[in-house]
Design an enzyme around this catalytic site. Structure first.
Site, PDB file in Angstrom:
ATOM      1  N   LYS A 173      12.665 -13.719   2.944  1.00 24.24           N
ATOM      2  CA  LYS A 173      13.183 -14.762   2.046  1.00 24.24           C
ATOM      3  C   LYS A 173      13.318 -14.206   0.635  1.00 24.24           C
ATOM      4  O   LYS A 173      12.315 -13.899  -0.016  1.00 24.24           O
ATOM      5  CB  LYS A 173      12.246 -15.974   2.012  1.00 24.24           C
ATOM      6  CG  LYS A 173      12.933 -17.189   1.370  1.00 24.24           C
ATOM      7  CD  LYS A 173      11.981 -18.249   0.918  1.00 24.24           C
ATOM      8  CE  LYS A 173      11.433 -18.005  -0.458  1.00 24.24           C
ATOM      9  NZ  LYS A 173      12.445 -17.963  -1.539  1.00 24.24           N
ATOM     10  N   THR A 230       1.270 -17.674  -7.309  1.00 20.81           N
ATOM     11  CA  THR A 230       1.808 -17.765  -5.945  1.00 20.81           C
ATOM     12  C   THR A 230       1.036 -16.837  -5.012  1.00 20.81           C
ATOM     13  O   THR A 230       0.744 -17.202  -3.868  1.00 20.81           O
ATOM     14  CB  THR A 230       3.302 -17.356  -5.918  1.00 20.81           C
ATOM     15  OG1 THR A 230       3.963 -17.959  -7.020  1.00 20.81           O
ATOM     16  CG2 THR A 230       3.974 -17.793  -4.632  1.00 20.81           C
ATOM     17  N   GLU A 248       2.048  -7.929  -4.506  1.00 19.42           N
ATOM     18  CA  GLU A 248       2.471  -7.220  -5.721  1.00 19.42           C
ATOM     19  C   GLU A 248       2.729  -8.283  -6.764  1.00 19.42           C
ATOM     20  O   GLU A 248       3.711  -9.020  -6.671  1.00 19.42           O
ATOM     21  CB  GLU A 248       3.753  -6.418  -5.456  1.00 19.42           C
ATOM     22  CG  GLU A 248       3.623  -5.380  -4.351  1.00 19.42           C
ATOM     23  CD  GLU A 248       2.722  -4.223  -4.727  1.00 19.42           C
ATOM     24  OE1 GLU A 248       2.489  -4.007  -5.931  1.00 19.42           O
ATOM     25  OE2 GLU A 248       2.228  -3.550  -3.817  1.00 19.42           O
ATOM     26  N   CYS A 282       8.112  -6.397 -14.059  1.00 16.15           N
ATOM     27  CA  CYS A 282       6.641  -6.493 -14.017  1.00 16.15           C
ATOM     28  C   CYS A 282       5.994  -5.316 -14.732  1.00 16.15           C
ATOM     29  O   CYS A 282       4.853  -5.396 -15.148  1.00 16.15           O
ATOM     30  CB  CYS A 282       6.176  -6.580 -12.571  1.00 16.15           C
ATOM     31  SG  CYS A 282       6.785  -5.204 -11.580  1.00 16.15           S
ATOM     32  N   GLU A 385       0.996 -13.175 -19.056  1.00 13.63           N
ATOM     33  CA  GLU A 385       2.315 -12.578 -18.790  1.00 13.63           C
ATOM     34  C   GLU A 385       3.414 -13.519 -19.306  1.00 13.63           C
ATOM     35  O   GLU A 385       3.475 -14.681 -18.911  1.00 13.63           O
ATOM     36  CB  GLU A 385       2.491 -12.347 -17.287  1.00 13.63           C
ATOM     37  CG  GLU A 385       3.770 -11.585 -16.973  1.00 13.63           C
ATOM     38  CD  GLU A 385       4.038 -11.438 -15.472  1.00 13.63           C
ATOM     39  OE1 GLU A 385       3.921 -12.449 -14.753  1.00 13.63           O
ATOM     40  OE2 GLU A 385       4.374 -10.324 -15.039  1.00 13.63           O
TER      41      GLU A 385
HETATM   42  P1  NAD Z   1       7.279 -16.486  -7.777  1.00 12.26           P
HETATM   43  O1  NAD Z   1       5.867 -16.225  -7.382  1.00 12.26           O
HETATM   44  O2  NAD Z   1       7.606 -17.793  -8.376  1.00 12.26           O
HETATM   45  O3  NAD Z   1       8.268 -16.321  -6.537  1.00 12.26           O
HETATM   46  C1  NAD Z   1       8.362 -15.129  -5.797  1.00 12.26           C
HETATM   47  C2  NAD Z   1       8.862 -15.455  -4.412  1.00 12.26           C
HETATM   48  O4  NAD Z   1       7.873 -16.238  -3.744  1.00 12.26           O
HETATM   49  C3  NAD Z   1      10.146 -16.298  -4.385  1.00 12.26           C
HETATM   50  O5  NAD Z   1      10.928 -15.883  -3.288  1.00 12.26           O
HETATM   51  C4  NAD Z   1       9.615 -17.695  -4.154  1.00 12.26           C
HETATM   52  O6  NAD Z   1      10.538 -18.551  -3.549  1.00 12.26           O
HETATM   53  C5  NAD Z   1       8.442 -17.431  -3.238  1.00 12.26           C
HETATM   54  N1  NAD Z   1       7.382 -18.458  -3.239  1.00 12.26           N
HETATM   55  C6  NAD Z   1       7.051 -19.315  -4.239  1.00 12.26           C
HETATM   56  N2  NAD Z   1       6.017 -20.107  -3.832  1.00 12.26           N
HETATM   57  C7  NAD Z   1       5.715 -19.727  -2.576  1.00 12.26           C
HETATM   58  C8  NAD Z   1       4.723 -20.154  -1.636  1.00 12.26           C
HETATM   59  N3  NAD Z   1       3.879 -21.133  -1.898  1.00 12.26           N
HETATM   60  N4  NAD Z   1       4.680 -19.548  -0.439  1.00 12.26           N
HETATM   61  C9  NAD Z   1       5.517 -18.531  -0.132  1.00 12.26           C
HETATM   62  N5  NAD Z   1       6.485 -18.097  -0.974  1.00 12.26           N
HETATM   63  C10 NAD Z   1       6.563 -18.680  -2.198  1.00 12.26           C
HETATM   64  O7  NAD Z   1       7.662 -15.280  -8.741  1.00 12.26           O
HETATM   65  P2  NAD Z   1       9.034 -15.088  -9.513  1.00 12.26           P
HETATM   66  O8  NAD Z   1       9.034 -16.021 -10.677  1.00 12.26           O
HETATM   67  O9  NAD Z   1      10.151 -15.095  -8.553  1.00 12.26           O
HETATM   68  O10 NAD Z   1       8.876 -13.582 -10.030  1.00 12.26           O
HETATM   69  C11 NAD Z   1       8.283 -13.224 -11.222  1.00 12.26           C
HETATM   70  C12 NAD Z   1       6.895 -12.669 -11.005  1.00 12.26           C
HETATM   71  O11 NAD Z   1       6.946 -11.584 -10.096  1.00 12.26           O
HETATM   72  C13 NAD Z   1       6.276 -12.115 -12.258  1.00 12.26           C
HETATM   73  O12 NAD Z   1       4.945 -12.539 -12.340  1.00 12.26           O
HETATM   74  C14 NAD Z   1       6.344 -10.615 -12.062  1.00 12.26           C
HETATM   75  O13 NAD Z   1       5.371  -9.878 -12.757  1.00 12.26           O
HETATM   76  C15 NAD Z   1       6.153 -10.515 -10.597  1.00 12.26           C
HETATM   77  N6  NAD Z   1       6.655  -9.230 -10.101  1.00 12.26           N
HETATM   78  C16 NAD Z   1       5.765  -8.309  -9.660  1.00 12.26           C
HETATM   79  C17 NAD Z   1       6.204  -7.074  -9.217  1.00 12.26           C
HETATM   80  C18 NAD Z   1       5.253  -6.026  -8.711  1.00 12.26           C
HETATM   81  O14 NAD Z   1       5.719  -5.080  -8.082  1.00 12.26           O
HETATM   82  N7  NAD Z   1       3.957  -6.140  -8.950  1.00 12.26           N
HETATM   83  C19 NAD Z   1       7.573  -6.796  -9.223  1.00 12.26           C
HETATM   84  C20 NAD Z   1       8.462  -7.770  -9.692  1.00 12.26           C
HETATM   85  C21 NAD Z   1       7.983  -8.989 -10.117  1.00 12.26           C
END
Ligand code: NAD
Length: 485
Positions: A173, A230, A248, A282, A385
């Site tokens: 997804k 999340t 991650e 990130c 963040e």
């Molecule tokens: P998010 O956690 O809101 O969403 C990420 C994904 O998870 C989306 O596909 C979302 O639909 C899904 N999701 C949301 N709630 C869920 C649940 N309860 N169960 C299963 N799936 C769920 O994050 P975002 O806003 O899309 O991304 C930004 C964040 O990602 C930032 O905190 C950033 O630091 C982090 N990030 C980390 C890395 C890494 O490699 N460590 C890389 C890129 C981004």
């Protein structure tokens, strides 16, 4: 208007409930496509398709899996322009960045794991004259892969490629905010002849479609990249089901600059690490620490360079910084700038939306590159963040003090360290809480190294052997040896 479909069992299919979500272009605030608002029933269909495909795919020779993945890599490269345009429209990022970073890296991800799988090995141990032990690494079944919006195809393929290469089937997804390139990838996989059901994509909200993947009892492997909150929710669901989980998560990374560093190299890289992709990476170095003796001159040069960045239409050549992903995220970033003022910070440049981004982008979600000084290290702006084009700069006196500053957040994803003193670089790299420490560089990536975070930045590592191990189950076979040896 484009209506994106789910990809289940090798077919593009509508969501079973017939519900759709708007897909908004961040640079204009306009809806440019619709995506399925999938629910548990769509996930169920995708899991069944993936289960049916698992046995034949897991028994397909590695050389044939490799051939198919290399074919997909070649198709990504052949579609560079189309994919980069889709990514720039969907994510608000400069087209230049999508063309030079996001899409080429997606192709590299496929190529890297396609070749890794034909070169891997496993351990064998002879126990004196008694036994021979060896390890099988078998695919685990259906892998549930969930990715964020900031580097959409780049991070999506970083999970899909190793999962498929190792013989798992996939239910994935992408973020509901950036579904477009994952959808285009399904077309390329279809054209490449990937067998039906091996790779399934279910679009929709995290709370519905994402949560249904995580909770599904027949999906034993979950790889997630996204926010820390999340990640905690996913861990709560997956823990009692004994799933293998990689998380991650977020970062609040230090960029540490010593007086002996080569400032001409530090400046352009620090500008990139602060503001590339609108600060929505990130790994961005959002907390800059500068040795006190060069602090005034560094701040002056850094602010001058930040103020020169071109903020505007992501599709226009020459744009350095595009739009933030959504109105909600733009408001969150602006709220942190307001908080910085309340916490005693001084805004040296930026601080709000740019005055003019042109007619097409009038309703887009833009924020200027923003530089803040005079904040205490332990304030919220320096600990939480923000994930936008906002950096703080803080002076430090010595090595011990800057290690304390660097480690003063709940995160531990990455750090950059600028010095000509190799001894100091080694010493500090060991002491900083981070999954990756870059010395005299930033975001220099080798796909073979372990990638991930410590503390609240995550659990587990991706990349190279770590990914091959994550997506496989090690099984020890111990053969008793008898007779005269
Ligand atoms: P998010 O956690 O809101 O969403 C990420 C994904 O998870 C989306 O596909 C979302 O639909 C899904 N999701 C949301 N709630 C869920 C649940 N309860 N169960 C299963 N799936 C769920 O994050 P975002 O806003 O899309 O991304 C930004 C964040 O990602 C930032 O905190 C950033 O630091 C982090 N990030 C980390 C890395 C890494 O490699 N460590 C890389 C890129 C981004």
């Amino acid at each position: 208007m484009l209506r994106i479909a789910n990809f289940i069992g090798g077919q593009h299919v509508p969501p079973l409930a017939g519900q759709y979500l708007p897909n908004i272009e961040p640079a204009t605030g306009q809806v440019h496509a619709e995506l399925p608002d999938s629910d548990g029933r769509d996930v169920e269909a995708a899991v069944q398709a993936a289960l049916a495909a698992f046995t034949p795919w897991s028994r397909t020779p590695a050389a044939e899996r490799s051939r198919l993945l290399l074919d997909i890599a070649a198709r990504i490269e052949a579609n560079l322009d189309r994919l980069a345009h889709a990514e720039a429209v969907d994510a608000g990022k400069p087209l230049r960045l999508a063309r030079t970073v996001d899409i080429p890296r997606a192709a590299s991800n496929f190529r890297f794991f396609a070749t890794a799988i034909v070169h891997c090995h496993s351990e064998a141990y002879r126990t004196d004259q008694l036994a021979l032990n060896y390890t099988l690494r078998q695919p685990r079944g259906v892998a549930g892969l969930i990715s964020p919006w900031n580097l959409p195809l780049y991070l999506f393929t970083w999970k899909v490629a190793p999962a498929l290469a190792t013989g798992n089937t996939v239910v994935a997804k992408p973020s509901e905010l950036t579904p477009l390139t994952a959808h285009l990838l399904t077309e390329l996989c279809q054209e490449a002849g990937l067998p039906p059901g091996v790779f399934n994509v279910v679009h929709g909200l995290g709370s519905k479609a994402g949560a249904a993947i995580v909770a599904h009892p027949r999906v034993p492997t979950i790889s997630f990249t996204g926010g820390t909150v999340t990640g905690a929710e996913i861990a709560r669901t997956a823990g009692p089901l004994f799933k293998k989980v990689a998380l991650e998560l977020g970062g609040k990374n230090p960029n540490i600059i010593f007086a002996d560093a080569d400032l001409d190299a530090v400046l352009p890289t620090s500008i990139r690490s602060a503001f590339e992709n609108q600060g929505e990476i990130c790994l961005c170095g959002s907390r800059i620490f500068v040795e006190a003796s060069i602090y005034p001159s560094f701040v002056e040069r850094f602010v001058a360079a930040a103020a020169k960045l071109n903020v505007g239409d992501p599709l226009t050549p020459g744009t350095d910084q595009g739009a933030l992903i959504s109105a909600k995220h733009r408001d969150k970033v602006l709220s942190y700038i307001q908080l910085a003022k309340e916490e005693g910070g001084r805004i040296l440049c930026g601080g709000g939306p740019p005055a003019n981004v042109g007619e097409r982008c009038q309703a887009g979600y833009f924020v200027q590159p923003t530089v803040i000084v005079d904040l205490p290290v332990d304030c919220r702006v320096n600990r939480e963040e923000i994930f936008g084009p906002v950096v703080t700069i803080t002076p430090f006196q010595d090595d011990a003090e800057v290690v304390r500053y660097a480690n003063a957040t709940p995160y531990g994803l990455s750090a950059s360290l600028w010095t000509r003193d190799l001894n100091r670089a080694h010493q500090l790299a060991e002491k900083i809480d981070a999954g990756t420490v870059w010395v005299n560089c930033w975001l220099l990536r080798d796909l073979r190294v372990p990638f991930g975070g410590m503390k609240q930045s995550g659990v587990g590592r991706e990349g190279g052997e770590e990914a091959l191990r994550f997506f496989t189950e090690p099984k020890t076979v111990c053969i008793r040896l008898t007779g005269d040896m």
